[in-house]
Scaffold this motif. Sequence first.
Motif, mmCIF file in Angstrom:
data_model
loop_
_atom_site.group_PDB
_atom_site.id
_atom_site.type_symbol
_atom_site.label_atom_id
_atom_site.label_comp_id
_atom_site.label_asym_id
_atom_site.label_seq_id
_atom_site.Cartn_x
_atom_site.Cartn_y
_atom_site.Cartn_z
ATOM 1 N N ASP A 48 5.466 6.233 -25.132
ATOM 2 C CA ASP A 48 4.986 5.946 -23.775
ATOM 3 C C ASP A 48 3.545 5.430 -23.757
ATOM 4 N N GLY A 49 2.874 5.409 -24.916
ATOM 5 C CA GLY A 49 1.519 4.884 -25.006
ATOM 6 C C GLY A 49 0.438 5.781 -24.466
ATOM 7 N N ARG A 50 0.786 6.996 -24.098
ATOM 8 C CA ARG A 50 -0.195 7.897 -23.477
ATOM 9 C C ARG A 50 -0.979 8.743 -24.475
ATOM 10 N N ARG A 51 -0.424 8.910 -25.672
ATOM 11 C CA ARG A 51 -1.069 9.772 -26.664
ATOM 12 C C ARG A 51 -0.959 9.153 -28.042
ATOM 13 N N ALA A 52 -1.872 9.586 -28.897
ATOM 14 C CA ALA A 52 -1.736 9.320 -30.324
ATOM 15 C C ALA A 52 -1.516 10.673 -30.979
ATOM 16 N N VAL A 53 -0.876 10.656 -32.123
ATOM 17 C CA VAL A 53 -0.659 11.881 -32.888
ATOM 18 C C VAL A 53 -1.126 11.600 -34.304
ATOM 19 N N SER A 54 -1.765 12.598 -34.920
ATOM 20 C CA SER A 54 -2.244 12.429 -36.289
ATOM 21 C C SER A 54 -1.997 13.694 -37.090
ATOM 22 N N GLY A 55 -1.768 13.503 -38.374
ATOM 23 C CA GLY A 55 -1.580 14.609 -39.300
ATOM 24 C C GLY A 55 -2.599 14.495 -40.415
ATOM 25 N N SER A 56 -3.106 15.639 -40.844
ATOM 26 C CA SER A 56 -4.191 15.651 -41.813
ATOM 27 C C SER A 56 -3.893 16.587 -42.974
ATOM 28 N N SER A 57 -4.600 16.365 -44.062
ATOM 29 C CA SER A 57 -4.523 17.281 -45.205
ATOM 30 C C SER A 57 -5.091 18.653 -44.870
ATOM 31 N N ASP A 58 -5.731 18.787 -43.710
ATOM 32 C CA ASP A 58 -6.213 20.107 -43.297
ATOM 33 C C ASP A 58 -5.075 20.985 -42.775
ATOM 34 N N GLY A 59 -3.851 20.423 -42.754
ATOM 35 C CA GLY A 59 -2.681 21.188 -42.335
ATOM 36 C C GLY A 59 -2.429 21.178 -40.841
ATOM 37 N N THR A 60 -3.143 20.326 -40.102
ATOM 38 C CA THR A 60 -2.968 20.288 -38.656
ATOM 39 C C THR A 60 -2.365 18.964 -38.203
ATOM 40 N N VAL A 61 -1.720 19.023 -37.052
ATOM 41 C CA VAL A 61 -1.266 17.841 -36.327
ATOM 42 C C VAL A 61 -1.993 17.882 -34.993
ATOM 43 N N LYS A 62 -2.611 16.777 -34.632
ATOM 44 C CA LYS A 62 -3.366 16.732 -33.381
ATOM 45 C C LYS A 62 -2.805 15.637 -32.486
ATOM 46 N N PHE A 63 -2.831 15.911 -31.182
ATOM 47 C CA PHE A 63 -2.451 14.938 -30.175
ATOM 48 C C PHE A 63 -3.724 14.510 -29.457
ATOM 49 N N TRP A 64 -3.871 13.206 -29.260
ATOM 50 C CA TRP A 64 -5.061 12.636 -28.641
ATOM 51 C C TRP A 64 -4.650 11.922 -27.359
ATOM 52 N N ASP A 65 -5.306 12.253 -26.266
ATOM 53 C CA ASP A 65 -5.037 11.633 -24.967
ATOM 54 C C ASP A 65 -5.664 10.242 -24.947
ATOM 55 N N LEU A 66 -4.872 9.211 -24.664
ATOM 56 C CA LEU A 66 -5.369 7.838 -24.655
ATOM 57 C C LEU A 66 -5.693 7.314 -23.262
ATOM 58 N N SER A 67 -5.657 8.178 -22.252
ATOM 59 C CA SER A 67 -5.995 7.711 -20.908
ATOM 60 C C SER A 67 -7.469 7.286 -20.877
ATOM 61 N N PRO A 68 -7.793 6.265 -20.074
ATOM 62 C CA PRO A 68 -9.195 5.820 -20.003
ATOM 63 C C PRO A 68 -10.162 6.954 -19.672
ATOM 64 N N LYS A 69 -9.794 7.849 -18.778
ATOM 65 C CA LYS A 69 -10.674 8.960 -18.404
ATOM 66 C C LYS A 69 -10.909 9.887 -19.593
ATOM 67 N N ALA A 70 -9.860 10.214 -20.339
ATOM 68 C CA ALA A 70 -10.011 11.099 -21.493
ATOM 69 C C ALA A 70 -10.888 10.458 -22.562
ATOM 70 N N LEU A 71 -10.712 9.149 -22.783
ATOM 71 C CA LEU A 71 -11.534 8.454 -23.779
ATOM 72 C C LEU A 71 -12.996 8.450 -23.368
ATOM 73 N N GLU A 72 -13.252 8.237 -22.087
ATOM 74 C CA GLU A 72 -14.621 8.251 -21.571
ATOM 75 C C GLU A 72 -15.248 9.629 -21.728
ATOM 76 N N ASP A 73 -14.512 10.680 -21.355
ATOM 77 C CA ASP A 73 -15.022 12.047 -21.476
ATOM 78 C C ASP A 73 -15.316 12.397 -22.932
ATOM 79 N N SER A 74 -14.432 11.985 -23.835
ATOM 80 C CA SER A 74 -14.603 12.260 -25.252
ATOM 81 C C SER A 74 -15.850 11.569 -25.790
ATOM 82 N N ALA A 75 -16.059 10.325 -25.410
ATOM 83 C CA ALA A 75 -17.234 9.577 -25.857
ATOM 84 C C ALA A 75 -18.515 10.234 -25.355
#
Length: 86
Positions: A48-75
């Motif tokens: 749906d283009g709303r999130r990214a998902v990533s997996g790491s060698s740290d053993g975690t899977v993270k979901f990232w909100d791609l909405s413009p507001k979330a990106l702005e808040d994160s920055a």
Amino acid sequence: PPPTSSRALAVSGSFDKTVKLWDLPTGECLHTFVGHTDVVRGCAITADGRRAVSGSSDGTVKFWDLSPKALEDSAERVQQQIQQNM
């Protein structure tokens, strides 16, 4: 800007423990996500283009909100952290 689901985007993971969001037509890095504590081994954008998902060698899977507001808040949070560490 148009909703992320209507834009040509890609994500990449890195040995620097970050996930980057790219605008494919321009090649511009739109955002860098920070949160993993080890190498990012895989990532994707949800159908749906709303999130990214990533997996790491740290053993975690993270979901990232791609909405413009979330990106702005994160920055803004990253900028505040940089200022606090100066």
